[in-house]
Design a protein around this motif. Structure first.
Motif, PDB file in Angstrom:
ATOM      1  N   ARG A  82       0.839  -1.200   0.000  1.00  0.00           N
ATOM      2  CA  ARG A  82       0.000   0.000   0.000  1.00  0.00           C
ATOM      3  C   ARG A  82       0.871   1.246   0.000  1.00  0.00           C
ATOM      4  NH1 ARG A  82      -5.404  -1.617   1.542  1.00  0.00           N
ATOM      5  NH2 ARG A  82      -5.459  -3.750   0.753  1.00  0.00           N
ATOM      6  N   GLU A  83       0.211   2.379  -0.012  1.00  0.00           N
ATOM      7  CA  GLU A  83       0.925   3.652   0.113  1.00  0.00           C
ATOM      8  C   GLU A  83       1.437   3.788   1.543  1.00  0.00           C
ATOM      9  OE1 GLU A  83       1.565   6.030  -2.272  1.00  0.00           O
ATOM     10  OE2 GLU A  83       0.811   4.495  -3.639  1.00  0.00           O
ATOM     11  N   PRO A  84       2.593   4.441   1.743  1.00  0.00           N
ATOM     12  CA  PRO A  84       3.106   4.629   3.105  1.00  0.00           C
ATOM     13  C   PRO A  84       2.052   5.242   4.026  1.00  0.00           C
ATOM     14  CG  PRO A  84       4.768   5.260   1.538  1.00  0.00           C
ATOM     15  CD  PRO A  84       3.505   4.995   0.742  1.00  0.00           C
ATOM     16  N   GLN A  86      -0.661   3.716   5.043  1.00  0.00           N
ATOM     17  CA  GLN A  86      -1.891   2.927   4.996  1.00  0.00           C
ATOM     18  C   GLN A  86      -1.671   1.617   5.746  1.00  0.00           C
ATOM     19  OE1 GLN A  86      -2.795   2.588   0.795  1.00  0.00           O
ATOM     20  NE2 GLN A  86      -4.042   4.451   0.855  1.00  0.00           N
ATOM     21  N   GLN A 134       2.040   0.040   6.343  1.00  0.00           N
ATOM     22  CA  GLN A 134       3.037   0.221   5.288  1.00  0.00           C
ATOM     23  C   GLN A 134       4.016   1.330   5.682  1.00  0.00           C
ATOM     24  OE1 GLN A 134       3.266  -1.570   2.240  1.00  0.00           O
ATOM     25  NE2 GLN A 134       5.258  -0.592   2.227  1.00  0.00           N
ATOM     26  N   ALA A 136       7.101   4.059   5.190  1.00  0.00           N
ATOM     27  CA  ALA A 136       7.701   4.868   4.132  1.00  0.00           C
ATOM     28  C   ALA A 136       9.199   4.620   4.128  1.00  0.00           C
ATOM     29  CB  ALA A 136       7.421   6.353   4.351  1.00  0.00           C
ATOM     30  N   ALA A 147       3.984  10.378   6.760  1.00  0.00           N
ATOM     31  CA  ALA A 147       2.844   9.561   6.304  1.00  0.00           C
ATOM     32  C   ALA A 147       2.349   8.634   7.408  1.00  0.00           C
ATOM     33  CB  ALA A 147       3.232   8.757   5.071  1.00  0.00           C
TER      34      ALA A 147
END
Length: 173
Positions: A82-84, A86, A134, A136, A147
């Motif tokens: 996923r995106e950092p 999430q 997740q 970063a 994030a």
């Protein structure tokens, strides 16, 4: 009762129905998200019947922490695609947890190794829910990335909702 619990101040008649475990190393950036969630839960005040422990990087000692528990909510940094910042909620049987196989070291055992060892030893595991966040960046240095820091309130609310559902289920038993 395990020696680990005695060393960490829990008595044999401990009323804790739900255990929240924060895994990770706060000196490795976003890997510290688990311990940070535990810290924030303590700051907010834990619901009755809940304990939250920062077990660091855990290793095989995590088996002792899990021993005899009924409900466990675990928070850890994980590559969940996923995106950092999430996060994903899952049970161990819903994911393929990576383990080191023949590279197993007592000093570097992760959650995958602990669950595989429990299975190999025929140890019963508690009902477990994992929140994988997740990262970063996982590099040497203190503090979470912006994030992951930004997602903390949402993550903590999700953990508290999970605790509440476990407590409702326990009270119905």
């Amino acid at each position: 009762m395990s020696e680990w619990r005695e060393a960490n101040g829990e008595s044999s008649d401990s009323p804790f129905a739900v255990l929240v475990i924060g895994l990770g190393n706060p000196l490795r950036g976003d890997d510290g998200v688990g311990p940070r969630v535990v810290q924030e839960l303590h700051r907010r005040g834990l619901p009755e019947g809940v304990t939250a422990l920062d077990v660091g990087t855990g290793g095989l000692d995590l088996l002792r922490v899990l021993e005899g528990r009924k409900h466990v909510v675990l928070v850890d940094a994980a590559d969940v695609g996923r995106e950092p910042g999430q996060f994903v909620r899952f049970r161990p049987d819903q994911a393929r947890l990576v383990f080191a196989g023949d590279r197993l070291s007592l000093h570097h055992a992760g959650l995958g190794e602990v669950l595989a060892l429990a299975d190999a030893l025929g140890r019963a595991l508690p009902e477990m829910v994992i929140f994988g966040v997740q990262p970063a960046e996982v590099a040497w240095g203190e503090g979470l990335s912006p994030a992951v820091e930004a997602t903390l309130p949402i993550l903590i609310d999700a953990v508290l909702e999970e605790i509440n559902s476990k407590q409702r289920a326990t009270s119905d038993e």
